[in-house]
Structures are given as structure tokens and as C-alpha cells.
Motif scaffolding. Sequence first.
Motif, PDB file in Angstrom:
ATOM      1  N   LEU A  74      14.505  13.504 -42.892  1.00 42.41           N
ATOM      2  CA  LEU A  74      14.198  12.854 -44.163  1.00 42.41           C
ATOM      3  C   LEU A  74      15.124  13.310 -45.271  1.00 42.41           C
ATOM      4  O   LEU A  74      15.556  14.455 -45.298  1.00 42.41           O
ATOM      5  N   GLN A  75      15.387  12.400 -46.198  1.00 44.36           N
ATOM      6  CA  GLN A  75      16.041  12.748 -47.451  1.00 44.36           C
ATOM      7  C   GLN A  75      14.955  13.221 -48.407  1.00 44.36           C
ATOM      8  O   GLN A  75      13.879  12.626 -48.478  1.00 44.36           O
ATOM      9  N   CYS A  76      15.271  14.250 -49.198  1.00 46.79           N
ATOM     10  CA  CYS A  76      14.332  14.683 -50.227  1.00 46.79           C
ATOM     11  C   CYS A  76      14.227  13.580 -51.286  1.00 46.79           C
ATOM     12  O   CYS A  76      15.086  12.691 -51.348  1.00 46.79           O
ATOM     13  N   PRO A  77      13.195  13.599 -52.105  1.00 45.71           N
ATOM     14  CA  PRO A  77      13.026  12.544 -53.113  1.00 45.71           C
ATOM     15  C   PRO A  77      14.222  12.391 -54.066  1.00 45.71           C
ATOM     16  O   PRO A  77      14.564  11.267 -54.434  1.00 45.71           O
ATOM     17  N   ASP A  78      14.877  13.493 -54.450  1.00 45.80           N
ATOM     18  CA  ASP A  78      16.040  13.373 -55.344  1.00 45.80           C
ATOM     19  C   ASP A  78      17.176  12.624 -54.672  1.00 45.80           C
ATOM     20  O   ASP A  78      17.799  11.745 -55.278  1.00 45.80           O
ATOM     21  N   CYS A  79      17.467  12.949 -53.423  1.00 38.89           N
ATOM     22  CA  CYS A  79      18.530  12.239 -52.704  1.00 38.89           C
ATOM     23  C   CYS A  79      18.137  10.790 -52.453  1.00 38.89           C
ATOM     24  O   CYS A  79      18.990   9.901 -52.489  1.00 38.89           O
ATOM     25  N   ALA A  80      16.869  10.560 -52.187  1.00 38.01           N
ATOM     26  CA  ALA A  80      16.399   9.193 -51.954  1.00 38.01           C
ATOM     27  C   ALA A  80      16.657   8.327 -53.186  1.00 38.01           C
ATOM     28  O   ALA A  80      16.950   7.135 -53.063  1.00 38.01           O
ATOM     29  N   ASP A  81      16.593   8.933 -54.377  1.00 38.68           N
ATOM     30  CA  ASP A  81      16.877   8.206 -55.612  1.00 38.68           C
ATOM     31  C   ASP A  81      18.373   8.047 -55.859  1.00 38.68           C
ATOM     32  O   ASP A  81      18.816   7.053 -56.407  1.00 38.68           O
ATOM     33  N   ASP A  82      19.157   9.058 -55.444  1.00 36.49           N
ATOM     34  CA  ASP A  82      20.576   9.117 -55.806  1.00 36.49           C
ATOM     35  C   ASP A  82      21.538   8.514 -54.790  1.00 36.49           C
ATOM     36  O   ASP A  82      22.667   8.211 -55.123  1.00 36.49           O
ATOM     37  N   HIS A  83      21.105   8.371 -53.545  1.00 35.41           N
ATOM     38  CA  HIS A  83      22.020   7.953 -52.483  1.00 35.41           C
ATOM     39  C   HIS A  83      21.480   6.728 -51.750  1.00 35.41           C
ATOM     40  O   HIS A  83      20.285   6.484 -51.744  1.00 35.41           O
ATOM     41  N   PRO A  84      22.364   6.006 -51.087  1.00 33.40           N
ATOM     42  CA  PRO A  84      21.909   4.874 -50.273  1.00 33.40           C
ATOM     43  C   PRO A  84      20.967   5.335 -49.166  1.00 33.40           C
ATOM     44  O   PRO A  84      21.017   6.479 -48.736  1.00 33.40           O
TER      45      PRO A  84
END
Length: 116
Positions: free
Chosen positions: A101-111
Motif C-alpha cells: 500500500l501507498q501511505c495516505p500522503d503518497c496516495a494524494d501526491d502520486h499516481p
Amino acid sequence: MGHAVMTHAHNRATTVNYNDLPTNTQHHFDQLMELADNSANAAEYEALMTALIAITGITGVRYNEILKCACPCTCPVIFDADDNNALVTEQTDAGYNLGRLQCPDCADDHPRPIED
């Protein structure tokens, strides 16, 4: 004379930066995560996750499972695996327990790797 009662608010660390952990804790974390990923039974997995949560200091984990961000940007965040804002980066391979999983910050910042 009345006494004031003060309650101390506990710091709630819902995420931890892997790179901020001491080197020996990072090594221990990596070993425990590998054991958890390859664990053959639920009781062992739960015990390993409890130990992982304790050594990282993360609090407020809903279902006793934490993960290190699996974003391709090599994010060092360790977070609650049940966070509603985390995103799947790849399907979990058969024979392994840990999700990717991507953390929530990466989920917002990255595709989103499996959708974009």
C-alpha cells in the motif's frame, strides 16, 4: 481548597518515519516484517504485528496491522494498514501476508500505480 486534576494528553503517533528510527530498530523492524509476511498462522502474525507496533511507537492502529509505504518514490512512512486513504500499489502475491500500500500522503501526491 480544591485540587485541579490535569490529564496528560498522550502523543498519538499515527505514522512514523522509518528513517527516524535508530539503525538497530530499523533492522529489527525489517526482520519482524519479513517474518510477518511469511507467517503461516494468524496467531503468529498478530504477535509479530503487536511487536512491530510496539517498537515503532505507532498508536491508534485499528486492526493491529502496520505497513511501510510501498510507493515507488521510496517513501519511509510506516502507517496503519487499515487507513481508509491508503492505496494498493500492487496486488499481494500468493503466499505472502502483507499488502503493498501507498501511505495516505503518497496516495494524494502520486499516481495510483495499479490504476494510472
